[in-house]
Design a protein around this motif. Structure first.
Motif, mmCIF file in Angstrom:
data_model
loop_
_atom_site.group_PDB
_atom_site.id
_atom_site.type_symbol
_atom_site.label_atom_id
_atom_site.label_comp_id
_atom_site.label_asym_id
_atom_site.label_seq_id
_atom_site.Cartn_x
_atom_site.Cartn_y
_atom_site.Cartn_z
ATOM 1 N N GLY A 27 43.772 28.639 42.508
ATOM 2 C CA GLY A 27 43.608 30.037 42.106
ATOM 3 C C GLY A 27 44.544 30.425 40.981
ATOM 4 O O GLY A 27 45.113 29.585 40.283
ATOM 5 N N LEU A 28 44.721 31.729 40.814
ATOM 6 C CA LEU A 28 45.576 32.234 39.745
ATOM 7 C C LEU A 28 47.032 31.886 40.032
ATOM 8 O O LEU A 28 47.461 31.819 41.182
ATOM 9 C CB LEU A 28 45.417 33.755 39.625
ATOM 10 N N ASP A 29 47.799 31.696 38.977
ATOM 11 C CA ASP A 29 49.216 31.354 39.090
ATOM 12 C C ASP A 29 49.993 32.599 39.510
ATOM 13 O O ASP A 29 50.177 33.528 38.722
ATOM 14 C CB ASP A 29 49.719 30.826 37.754
ATOM 15 N N ILE A 30 50.460 32.603 40.756
ATOM 16 C CA ILE A 30 51.158 33.774 41.284
ATOM 17 C C ILE A 30 52.447 34.042 40.517
ATOM 18 O O ILE A 30 52.876 35.194 40.380
ATOM 19 C CB ILE A 30 51.455 33.592 42.787
ATOM 20 N N THR A 31 53.065 32.998 39.985
ATOM 21 C CA THR A 31 54.304 33.200 39.242
ATOM 22 C C THR A 31 54.078 34.038 37.981
ATOM 23 O O THR A 31 55.016 34.655 37.467
ATOM 24 C CB THR A 31 54.951 31.854 38.850
ATOM 25 N N GLU A 32 52.829 34.063 37.490
ATOM 26 C CA GLU A 32 52.510 34.891 36.329
ATOM 27 C C GLU A 32 52.384 36.363 36.699
ATOM 28 O O GLU A 32 52.314 37.227 35.826
ATOM 29 C CB GLU A 32 51.195 34.418 35.695
ATOM 30 N N MET A 33 52.364 36.651 37.988
ATOM 31 C CA MET A 33 52.212 38.027 38.460
ATOM 32 C C MET A 33 53.468 38.547 39.142
ATOM 33 O O MET A 33 53.458 39.589 39.783
ATOM 34 C CB MET A 33 51.024 38.119 39.435
ATOM 35 N N SER A 34 54.545 37.807 39.023
ATOM 36 C CA SER A 34 55.770 38.182 39.723
ATOM 37 C C SER A 34 56.975 38.136 38.789
ATOM 38 O O SER A 34 57.207 37.128 38.108
ATOM 39 C CB SER A 34 56.001 37.233 40.908
ATOM 40 N N ASN A 38 55.463 44.390 31.995
ATOM 41 C CA ASN A 38 54.112 44.961 31.999
ATOM 42 C C ASN A 38 53.261 44.363 30.879
ATOM 43 O O ASN A 38 52.046 44.190 31.049
ATOM 44 C CB ASN A 38 54.180 46.478 31.848
ATOM 45 N N GLU A 39 53.880 44.070 29.746
ATOM 46 C CA GLU A 39 53.152 43.469 28.633
ATOM 47 C C GLU A 39 52.636 42.080 29.028
ATOM 48 O O GLU A 39 51.519 41.699 28.677
ATOM 49 C CB GLU A 39 54.061 43.362 27.406
ATOM 50 N N HIS A 40 53.452 41.358 29.763
ATOM 51 C CA HIS A 40 53.045 40.036 30.231
ATOM 52 C C HIS A 40 51.874 40.149 31.200
ATOM 53 O O HIS A 40 50.905 39.396 31.089
ATOM 54 C CB HIS A 40 54.218 39.339 30.921
ATOM 55 N N TYR A 41 51.967 41.092 32.134
ATOM 56 C CA TYR A 41 50.879 41.279 33.101
ATOM 57 C C TYR A 41 49.575 41.629 32.398
ATOM 58 O O TYR A 41 48.503 41.137 32.762
ATOM 59 C CB TYR A 41 51.232 42.384 34.091
ATOM 60 N N ARG A 46 44.135 40.056 30.841
ATOM 61 C CA ARG A 46 43.101 39.964 29.811
ATOM 62 C C ARG A 46 42.572 38.528 29.726
ATOM 63 O O ARG A 46 41.364 38.317 29.537
ATOM 64 C CB ARG A 46 43.660 40.405 28.455
ATOM 65 N N ALA A 47 43.452 37.556 29.879
ATOM 66 C CA ALA A 47 43.027 36.157 29.842
ATOM 67 C C ALA A 47 42.146 35.823 31.042
ATOM 68 O O ALA A 47 41.170 35.072 30.921
ATOM 69 C CB ALA A 47 44.257 35.251 29.825
ATOM 70 N N ASP A 193 40.533 48.457 33.544
ATOM 71 C CA ASP A 193 40.801 47.439 34.558
ATOM 72 C C ASP A 193 42.165 46.798 34.324
ATOM 73 O O ASP A 193 42.913 46.547 35.279
ATOM 74 C CB ASP A 193 39.701 46.384 34.519
ATOM 75 N N ILE A 194 42.517 46.546 33.073
ATOM 76 C CA ILE A 194 43.832 45.980 32.752
ATOM 77 C C ILE A 194 44.928 46.963 33.140
ATOM 78 O O ILE A 194 45.936 46.582 33.768
ATOM 79 C CB ILE A 194 43.926 45.631 31.255
ATOM 80 N N ASN A 195 44.744 48.223 32.793
ATOM 81 C CA ASN A 195 45.751 49.235 33.132
ATOM 82 C C ASN A 195 45.922 49.364 34.642
ATOM 83 O O ASN A 195 47.051 49.516 35.139
ATOM 84 C CB ASN A 195 45.367 50.587 32.531
ATOM 85 N N ASN A 196 44.826 49.311 35.358
ATOM 86 C CA ASN A 196 44.894 49.397 36.820
ATOM 87 C C ASN A 196 45.653 48.200 37.399
ATOM 88 O O ASN A 196 46.452 48.349 38.328
ATOM 89 C CB ASN A 196 43.485 49.458 37.421
ATOM 90 N N PHE A 197 45.370 47.025 36.846
ATOM 91 C CA PHE A 197 46.052 45.826 37.334
ATOM 92 C C PHE A 197 47.551 45.921 37.087
ATOM 93 O O PHE A 197 48.359 45.632 37.986
ATOM 94 C CB PHE A 197 45.495 44.579 36.643
#
Length: 221
Positions: A27-34, A38-41, A46-47, A193-197
């Protein structure tokens, strides 16, 4: 040297996606979400959107050869394909298990699953964050066929031959007709959707849940 059909090249990409033994996609890389900005998220999400738009909207034939467990984003990738063949091993499971991580599958994940298994089964799956062992995944329609582990790739190649025997223009138009409403919905709401995420994933409570989950994964190693 004879050139391979682009559709078959895409099949090979799916077949050899496995990077870890017994896992089709973690699945998605959780480390990219932690612990990121905010710019990174925003760039990360978007990717993810772009991946879904290209795979779900592809006019090529796509066959998922699922040779291991496939949670969350891995399940989404499989659901984007036209046909899913999974190894017949009850230890392998597939599902959108986001709620188990304390996060919420976005509407386009939900739409993809509804288009595959229906509304009620999707509601139960998403609320409970269900991971279905291979036999149950077949029962619910998350996958289309189970085969022995050593036959997954050959079965995928055989299925591809069958799909490619259909006149391509008719198949492409039919696929677009079925999937365009879901695709158009994300395209129209992409920035929202990006802003919500970003707003959701940056919450302290969500970051804490993700950290707890990652700590549990480390303890299992």
């Amino acid at each position: 040297m004879k050139m391979l059909c682009p559709c078959f090249l895409f099949l090979l990409f799916i077949l050899f996606f496995q990077a870890v033994s017994k896992i089709f996609s973690a699945g998605l890389d959780i480390t990219e979400m932690s612990g990121k900005s905010n710019e990174h998220y925003a760039a990360f999400w978007r990717a993810v959107q772009e991946m879904w738009l290209k795979l779900y909207g592809s006019n090529m034939v796509t066959i998922a050869a699922i040779n291991g467990s496939s949670p969350a984003g891995g399940c989404l990738m499989a659901l984007c394909c036209d046909y899913r063949i999974m190894a017949d091993n009850p230890k392998f499971a597939i599902g959108l298990n986001e709620t188990q991580l304390g996060i919420v599958a976005p509407f386009w994940f939900k739409d993809t699953m509804i288009n595959t298994i229906g509304n009620r089964a999707t509601e139960l799956s998403l609320q409970l964050g269900q991971m279905y062992p291979a036999p149950e995944a077949l029962k619910f329609g998350l996958v289309d066929k189970l085969v022995p582990e050593d036959k997954v790739q050959s079965a995928a190649a055989a299925a591809m031959s069958q799909w490619l025997s259909v006149p391509d223009h008719a198949r492409q138009l039919t696929k677009s007709m079925m999937r365009k409403p879901a695709i158009d919905r994300l395209v129209k709401q992409r920035e929202a959707d990006i802003n919500n995420f970003v707003s959701f994933i940056s919450k302290d409570s969500i970051q804490k849940s993700l950290q707890i989950y990652m700590d549990r994964l480390k303890q299992k190693k």
